[in-house]
Design an enzyme around this catalytic site. Structure first.
Site: not given
Ligand code: PEP
Length: 251
Positions: A9-11, A95, A97, A167, A173, A213, A234-235
């Site tokens: 997920n490049w957000k 998600h 967010e 999640e 994040g 994470s 994500g990251g």
């Molecule tokens: C996400 O954006 O769904 C996510 C899990 O982010 P991260 O891996 O950065 O925690």
């Protein structure tokens, strides 16, 4: 057997030119890799450019959101038809967010799942508790409520096409990952709930991803858990090296 799936997920990161560089790097590393499904979810603006890079590989494209209507006067929205047109096969829905910053409720998630399925897109439905809810021992209650509301009145056929991503919000994040046992406890609950409400066959085939994470150093211990079938990253999906290492370490 459930095939592992790793989605990036490049957000709201990467311009078109940056997305092209990242997608080319991932393609170089992963072009022959078929042990897991790999899905890249760039921002809307880069979907088509990324698709042109991965279209002749096993790597698949996903969007980060979808409108619940097919077309119409909905300024700023992007429909299933448009996502298909860009080459998408998957779409992330609900998600945390989007729930937190854009007021998405379980009812909206339900409408978006229906829109995705009727547009032949595979929904990756996100659920998970906040830190306060975990600390108040409400994790299972929260997840159950999200499942009930988000998947409300879906048919067996519809449910058999979706993917769920657990999640925990406190792990997204933040660098804090749920321990493999904390994650497995919730994944196991989700599968049992699906079994009770739908069927054991659907539950057995359902892919449940973990997100929060995920890094090259923790993916292995997560993936050895019985009910963890992959990850939403994500990251660590924003760099070729870390994403490729996660994909390789996941099998
Ligand atoms: C996400 O954006 O769904 C996510 C899990 O982010 P991260 O891996 O950065 O925690």
């Amino acid at each position: 057997m459930r095939k592992p799936l790793i989605a990036g997920n490049w957000k709201m990161y990467k311009t078109i030119s940056e997305a092209i560089i990242l997608a080319n790097g991932i393609k170089r590393e992963m072009v022959d890799f078929t042990s897991s499904d790999i899905v890249l979810c760039p921002p809307f603006t880069a979907l088509n450019s990324v698709y042109e890079i991965i279209m002749d590989t096993p790597i698949k494209l996903g969007a980060q959101d979808i409108a619940w209507e097919k077309e119409g006067a909905f300024t700023g929205e992007v429909s299933s038809v448009m996502l298909k047109d860009c080459g998408c096969e998957f779409v992330i829905i609900g998600h945390s967010e989007r729930r937190k910053y854009f007021g998405e409720t379980d009812e909206i998630v339900n409408k978006k799942i229906r829109a995705a399925l009727s547009g032949s897109l595979i929904p990756i439905v996100c659920i998970g508790e906040s830190l306060k809810e975990r600390e108040s021992n409400l994790t299972i209650e929260v997840v159950k409520k999200q499942l009930k509301g988000g998947l409300r009145e879906l048919t067996d056929e519809q449910i058999s096409k979706i993917i769920i991503a657990y999640e925990p919000v406190w792990a997204i994040g933040t660098g804090k990952t749920a321990t493999p046992l904390q994650a497995e406890e919730v994944h196991c609950f989700i599968r049992k709930w699906i079994e009770e409400v739908f069927s054991s066959k659907i539950a057995e085939n359902l892919r449940i991803l973990y997100g929060g994470s995920v890094k090259p150093s923790n993916i292995k211990e997560l993936m050895v858990q019985d009910d963890i079938d992959g990850a939403l990253v994500g990251g660590a999906s924003l760099k070729v090296e870390s994403f490729a290492e996660i994909v390789k370490n996941a099998v």
